[in-house]
Each structure stands twice: as structure tokens, then as C-alpha cells.
Design an enzyme around this catalytic site. Structure first.
Site, PDB file in Angstrom:
ATOM      1  N   SER A 152       3.999   2.336   8.407  1.00 57.82           N
ATOM      2  CA  SER A 152       3.751   1.360   7.345  1.00 57.82           C
ATOM      3  C   SER A 152       5.028   1.146   6.553  1.00 57.82           C
ATOM      4  O   SER A 152       5.674   2.098   6.119  1.00 57.82           O
ATOM      5  CB  SER A 152       2.648   1.848   6.413  1.00 57.82           C
ATOM      6  N   HIS A 203       0.829  -1.221   0.000  1.00 56.69           N
ATOM      7  CA  HIS A 203       0.000   0.000   0.000  1.00 56.69           C
ATOM      8  C   HIS A 203       0.855   1.260   0.000  1.00 56.69           C
ATOM      9  O   HIS A 203       0.374   2.336  -0.370  1.00 56.69           O
ATOM     10  CB  HIS A 203      -1.006  -0.013   1.155  1.00 56.69           C
ATOM     11  N   ASP A 212       1.300  -7.701   2.314  1.00 57.67           N
ATOM     12  CA  ASP A 212       1.440  -6.258   2.102  1.00 57.67           C
ATOM     13  C   ASP A 212       2.916  -5.886   1.947  1.00 57.67           C
ATOM     14  O   ASP A 212       3.526  -5.298   2.845  1.00 57.67           O
ATOM     15  CB  ASP A 212       0.814  -5.513   3.274  1.00 57.67           C
TER      16      ASP A 212
END
Length: 731
Positions: free
Chosen positions: A665, A80, A215
């Protein structure tokens, strides 16, 4: 009942608490004992040194974190986080979001986009004295003095154009640090699994656990042949980082100590209870209502138009993530009386403060008064600001502001409009095309204008410029804006960067004319906000100084709220008791992907992945038992063994008690020795409220296990060329 109790106790491995603290690297020696207690063997002094491994391999994307994993500039981050790069290269004929992408050679690696950057932090310097020198007593002038001092420091730091520098406030203005970062301007896409892997479970699984998300994605940094940063060119060569992280192919097990390095966005743990109440009662519900309407609108308009769906894919992913977080915050405030907990803590602090005869007893009252003004100010400007949400109006406003700022000397210009900002300014204008569709932009803007018209706080300049009094007039009026404007043409949009104010004020372009008409009102609003910030720049540091002394008196951790700068957090691999009678184990495995698989988005795993799992093609990445401390009888009860009495699978995601938030992230998760074992990508739903209050019993971060990444590269996507680049180590 006794069996269940024993199983829960054994599964918890004795580690029931999260580990609070998003520490600045220089603070690591001060918590060396805590690192040792968690089994972390890498010296604290080494972690404090940004020139040494592994900190010199940790990089920022500007909005996420990443790390170098090879001497050839290969970088790993979350899927992402690489979304814009994947979206940029996706077309109807080759949709990399849908099908994934793998470059088998460096010649096959496309640009991640002209606006993508990697930032390598080389130095962080305490500049508090310089920033706070010779400040005026007048609030507005004080604010401007702080900005002037900061800009002077940045200018000296950026003598070399290859560096980006920034002065950040810590402890709400009590301290200031200057961060110096090398800019990599040529970033390329290397490998990304399909979104059905990278975002497996979609919004349904977002912030949830158990999780089975792949991810991850790989990028590569390129520089000119002279080794210096350069914009994209076919002649550029891979960047050679000062170091790169080693990947531990054996991973971690429950109870292992881990630490995470990255760039967490923002937390509000030192904010007052009144600020939390304002957020929970007005701010978050108001934001959530708007986001949900926008999500529903984009989803509906993209359902029958694939180009719209691709253009707004990144926007949708970001908004859905924000929406889930807002809901998590609101649910968390209901489930746990965080307002009550913070109020009790605040009351205790106030009682402690009264005992200190030398303390300024009025500082809390003064701050509360300013915060009340700030909340009123925000409520008063919210709908007017949203009523200017069109991407083209935003561009027009920025361009006219640039023309105005150019009338000043560079050091007097507003941040964002100085010469140092022009590359990013240009990139922002260029980026509009990749995520803009006139019909969608108009609809979203129209919704914000409807909300503005429906509330009583009007702005005369906007009402006069638009010439409308009811929502019924909006559709035709706004349609005429998009039909008559030239700002949807990139070349013409960029040309306005060189125009003077007279050209803007004479323009008949509707968006530019509206930007000119709203300029004075926007500047008045900005001036009021700056004046208030000037007042807060006195009140907040005074309050923070007292809070820090209070925390130290109670032997509680003292670290600054997250502010986008490099931080380190430590913890252990551990599950948690999410609710009554429900314990969540720290690891998920491949079989969980198949168990969730329906073939329908967001549980539509690629067939080649499902086939590999069903065939038990685990290769060298198989782990026989992730819970060796459990007896066979307990493990059979909890289905952690297969029919043969072995674990027989590959771990996918795992939990740890590290303290993370947005911006973390893509952050590398290191084992005790400093080897890479995973990538941070999310938090559990129960832990979302940690931005305001850290609850150690339920705070867990979710990571992609690097053993799953290696398995995907090896057994599913045949990314042998990339595996060969990695330095794999074993325990």
C-alpha cells in the site's frame, strides 16, 4: 456475439496474464530480459542499486510504502497509510478525517504523531553465514543461537543511533539478509483529502473493481538543522533526500509496462498443502468470526459517540480490511480449487524428488510432522492468548517482561526489550491513548474471555487469577479492573518502565497483578514455540532447497516469499476477465464517481468534487481517449466516449498485472522510464488468494492514477503550493 467477442479481444490488448515475482532488488539483472519484454527501459542494474534513482526515493512507513516526490522531503503514500496521522490531528472541532486537510505553508504542517517514522533503506547485505555459524544441535538452543547471532549483527549495524537494522529470513531460513535503514523521526501531515475521497466506496468497494478511490496523502520528513534525524521540534527543517521521483503528468495507457517498488508484508506461496488446508479449514474461519464480532461491537459503540468513532477509526479500517481479505481468501478457495492445484504441484515435486537419489527423501515427512505439531500448538494457545487481549493488560505484560529482561545483559535480552527498542517501546505505550476507550476495551476483552470460557482448553493460571467460572461473573469482575487501575494514565504507565520486578510483584493494580500471575504460563508457551521454531529452522530450509531446485528445473521464477523487505515487481497496465462474459477495463474515470454517488456514506463524494466533475472542469489533466487502439464503434458500445466522440475525462484508478500484497500500500507505480504514474493501494477480490497461489489470469493490482491526484490538487483543493514542489514531466 461476434461484436462482443471482438471487443473483448481488443480491450484485453493481448495481455492476459499477470507477472509473478516479488523480487529482491539484487535479483533484477537476472530478469533483465523479462523487464525488456515488458518495455521497461530503466536498466536492471540501476534498479538493483539502492543508492540510485528511483530506489533511493522509495521509503517504508513500517507498515506501508511511500516515496519522496520533492527535494524538500515531501512524501506521497496512500490515505489509509496516513490514517493514523490524520486521526492523530482530528478533533471534534476540526475533523480532518471528515473534512480533509491541506497545509498551505510548511509552518502549517502539524506533527503526524510522536510514533510516526520513515525508514530509508540504504543497504541490504547477505549475512547467511554469520547467522548460521556455530549453531547448537538442540532445537531450543539452536533457536537462541540464531537470535544471538542476529542480534550481534544488528548491534554492529546500529553503531549510529540514526539507523535501524534488522536481520530477515528468506526462503524460510535458507538465507538471511541484514537491512540497514535511516530513521526519520519527525514526520508531518501535509495534505489529505476527506475520507469520502480517500476511502470512497468504503468496505463495499474494498478489493472490488471498478474502483474510484482517491487513496492518497502527502507527508513531509523533517530533520535537525544539522541534517541529522531528530524528534519533532519547531526548529527542524525539511529533509533533503538523495533523490525524489519525477511525476509523469501524461500517465500510462493500456498495454504499457510498469513496475512497483515497495515493502510487501507476507506471502505463503512456498508453504505446504497441509498448511493451506489448516488455514482454510480452521485458521481463517476462526479469525473471521472474531473479527466480525469486534467490528460489529466497535461500530455499535461508536454510533452514538463521536469521540469513540474517531479513536477507533483506524482500528475499524484495519479490521474491516482484514475481514474483507479473509472473506476473499475463503471465497477464493471455494471458487478455485487452490488446495487441489497446490496438492497436484506438491505431488509432482515429490515424484521429482524421488528421482534424485542424492535427495533426503525423509525431509517432507519430517516437515509434515512438525507442521502437525505447530497446528495443534496454535489451536491450543489461541483462546488463552485472546483471553489476554485488553490493551491495558497487554501494556502490563510488556512492562513486567521489560523488568524481567532488564535483569539480563542487553545482548541476552529478548528482541523488543533491548536498549535499541526503548524508543519504540515508549511510543507504543504512549500510542494507547489515541485509540483507547475503557468501555470499548472492556467489551472486546469480555467477548474474548467468553470465547475462552466456552471451550475446553483452559489455563489454570488464568482461571485462578480471574477467579471466575462463568460468563455471568465477567462484567462485574472486569469493571473492577478498569475502575482500580492506574495504567490508563499515560504518565503513570510510562513510570513503570523504570520499576523492578519486586515492585510489580507487590502491586495491587489488577492488570499488573494479572500480568504477574500469567507470566510463567506465557513463558512456558513461548518456550514451546521457540523449541518448535528451532526444529523448523532445520526442516524448512532443507525443504526449500529442494523446492528451489525443482522450480529451476521447470524454469519457474524463484524469489522469496514476501517478508516486509524491499521488493520490485513488474507487469503491464491491463484489465482482466473476472467471470463469464465480464471483462473489466483497466481504467476508471471521474464520471464513475458521480455514477456511484448517493450522498450517503460510503458513496458520499464532497460536493466540490461532484460539482467539478459535472462542470467538466478537467483542466490540463483531461485525457481524450484512454483506449486509442479501439475503433469508435466499439468504444461507443462500451461507453468509453462522450457525446462528442472523445473520452473527455480524467482517469481515477487503473489496473496492472504487478505482483503485490499487504505492505505494498502506497508503493509508487513507475512507468517504463521510472517516472511516477500512480500509487498501489489494493488488489482485486479474485486475486486475494495470490498470497498462497499466483493465478496469472486474474491477478491484478489496483492503483490510484496520478493524473487524478494532480486533478484533485489543481481543480478541487487548490494545492498549488504542493504542485509547484513536484517535478512534472511529459511523455
Amino acid at each position: 456475439m461476434r461484436i462482443a467477442l471482438v471487443a473483448a479481444l481488443v480491450l484485453s490488448s493481448g495481455f492476459a496474464y499477470g507477472d509473478e515475482g516479488q523480487w529482491q532488488p539484487y535479483q533484477m539483472p537476472s530478469i533483465a530480459d523479462k523487464l525488456e519484454q515488458h518495455g521497461i527501459k530503466i536498466p536492471a542494474k540501476q534498479l538493483a542499486d539502492l543508492s540510485q534513482y528511483p530506489m533511493n526515493a522509495v521509503v517504508s512507513l513500517g507498515y506501508c510504502t511511500a516515496s519522496f516526490v520533492s527535494p524538500q522531503g515531501l512524501v506521497v503514500t496512500n490515505h489509509h497509510c496516513a490514517y493514523r496521522a490524520i486521526q492523530y490531528n482530528s478533533k471534534s472541532e476540526h475533523n480532518y478525517l471528515e473534512n480533509g486537510f491541506l497545509a498551505k505553508t510548511k509552518a502549517d504542517e502539524p506533527s503526524a504523531g510522536p510514533n510516526e517514522r520513515l525508514y530509508i533503506t540504504e543497504a541490504v547485505t547477505d549475512v547467511t553465514k554469520q547467522v548460521m555459524a556455530n549453531l547448537s544441535a538442540d532445537p531450543l538452543a539452536r533457536y537462541e543461537d540464531i537470535q544471538t547471532n542476529s542480534k550481534a549483527l544488528v548491534k554492529d549495524c546500529e553503531a549510529d543511533d540514526n539507523y535501524r537494522c534488522e536481520v530477515n529470513s528468506f526462503h524460510n531460513g535458507l538465507e538471511f539478509y541484514l537491512t540497514k535503514q535511516l530513521i526519520i523521526r519527525d514526520v508531518r501531515l501535509v495534505y489529505a483529502p476527506p475520507e469520502s475521497v480517500g476511502g470512497y466506496g468504503g468496505d463495499i468497494d474494498n478489493y472490488e473493481y471498478p474502483r474510484h478511490s482517491g487513496d492518497f496523502a502527502f507527508l513531509r520528513a523533517y530533520v535537525g538543522k544539522d541534517g541529522k534525524p531528530a524528534t519533532y521540534s519547531k526548529d527542524n527543517v525539511p529533509f533533503t533526500p538523495k533523490s525524489f521521483v519525477k511525476v509523469n503528468a501524461d500517465g500510462v495507457k493500456a498495454g504499457d509496462g510498469v513496475f512497483v517498488a515497495g515493502y510487501p508484508g507476507s506471502t505463503s506461496r512456498y508453504r505446504m498443502t497441509s498448511e493451506l488446508k489448516f488455514a482454510s479449514d480452521w485458521l481463517y474461519p476462526t479469525y473471521a468470526s472474531r473479527y466480525q464480532l469486534q467490528i460489529d461491537t466497535i461500530k455499535a459503540m461508536g454510533a452514538g459517540n463521536k469521540d469513540v468513532a474517531i479513536k477507533y477509526a483506524g482500528t475499524m479500517a484495519s479490521m474491516e480490511n482484514r475481514m474483507k481479505k479473509l472473506n476473499g481468501l475463503l471465497d477464493g478457495f471455494k471458487a478455485t480449487d487452490i488446495v487441489g492445484i497446490k496438492q497436484a504441484r506438491e505431488n509432482d515435486f515429490l515424484a521429482w524428488l524421488k528421482q534424485d537419489k542424492g535427495a533426503n527423501q525423509a525431509l517432507v515427512t519430517e516437515l509434515q510432522s512438525l507442521l502437525s505439531t505447530q497446528h495443534q500448538q496454535l489451536q491450543g494457545s489461541y483462546y488463552f492468548s485472546n483471553a489476554q487481549s485488553s490493551a491495558l493488560l497487554d501494556a502490563a505484560k510488556s512492562l513486567y517482561r521489560l523488568a524481567k529482561e532488564k535483569q539480563k545483559s542487553d545482548d541476552k535480552r529478548e528482541q523488543g526489550y533491548q536498549e535499541r527498542d526503548m524508543k519504540m517501546f515508549t511510543a507504543k505505550l504512549e500510542r494507547i491513548d489515541s485509540s483507547f476507550e475503557a468501555s470499548v476495551d472492556q467489551m472486546l476483552w469480555q467477548q474474548d474471555l467468553n470465547a475462552y470460557l466456552a471451550q475446553p482448553l483452559k489455563e489454570a493460571a488464568l482461571d485462578k487469577a480471574l477467579g471466575i467460572t462463568s460468563p455471568a461473573q465477567l462484567d462485574a469482575k472486569l469493571a473492577s479492573f478498569y475502575q482500580a487501575t492506574e495504567l490508563n494514565d499515560q504518565a503513570k504507565r510510562l513510570a513503570w518502565m523504570n520499576a523492578d520486578t519486586a515492585a510489580f510483584e507487590a502491586s495491587s493494580d489488577p492488570f499488573i497483578a494479572l500480568a504477574v500471575a500469567l507470566y510463567d504460563a506465557n513463558m512456558a508457551q513461548e518456550k514451546a514455540e521457540k523449541r518448535l521454531e528451532g526444529e523448523l529452522s532445520v526442516a524448512r530450509p532443507a525443504y526449500m532447497k529442494a523446492v528451489i531446485a525443482y522450480n529451476q528445473a521447470n524454469n519457474w521464477p524463484v524469489y522469496p516469499d514476501a517478508n516486509g523487505t524491499l521488493r520490485i515487481t513488474y507487469g503491464m497496465v491491463d484489465g482482466y476477465q473476472s467471470k463469464d462474459a465480464l471483462y473489466k477495463q483497466p481504467f476508471t474515470r471521474l464520471e464513475g464517481i458521480v455514477a456511484k454517488h448517493t450522498g450517503v456514506e460510503p458513496f458520499n463524494a464532497p460536493s466540490k468534487l461532484v460539482d467539478a466533475i459535472n462542470a467538466k472542469r478537467y483542466g490540463s489533466h483531461e485525457v481524450e481517449n484512454l483506449y486509442p487502439e479501439l475503433g469508435t464503434w466499439i468504444c461507443r458500445l462500451f461507453s468509453c466516449l462522450d457525446e462528442a466522440g472523445k473520452f473527455g475525462s480524467v482517469p481515477v484508478n487503473f489496473l496492472s498485472s504487478v505482483d503485490t500484497t499487504g505492505g505494498n500500500s502506497g508503493s509508487p507505480v513507475f512507468n517504463a522510464k521510472g517516472d511516477l504514474v500512480g500509487l498501489n493501494f489494493d488488489s482485486t477480490y479474485e486475486a486475494i488468494t495470490k498470497d498462497w497461489f499466483f493465478n496469472p489470469t486474474i491477478t491484478r493490482a489496483i492503483h490510484v492514477d496520478f493524473r487524478y491526484i494532480l486533478w484533485m490538487m489543481d481543480e478541487v483543493d487548490n494545492a498549488d503550493n504542493l504542485i509547484a514542489e513536484l517535478e512534472l514531466v511529459r511523455n
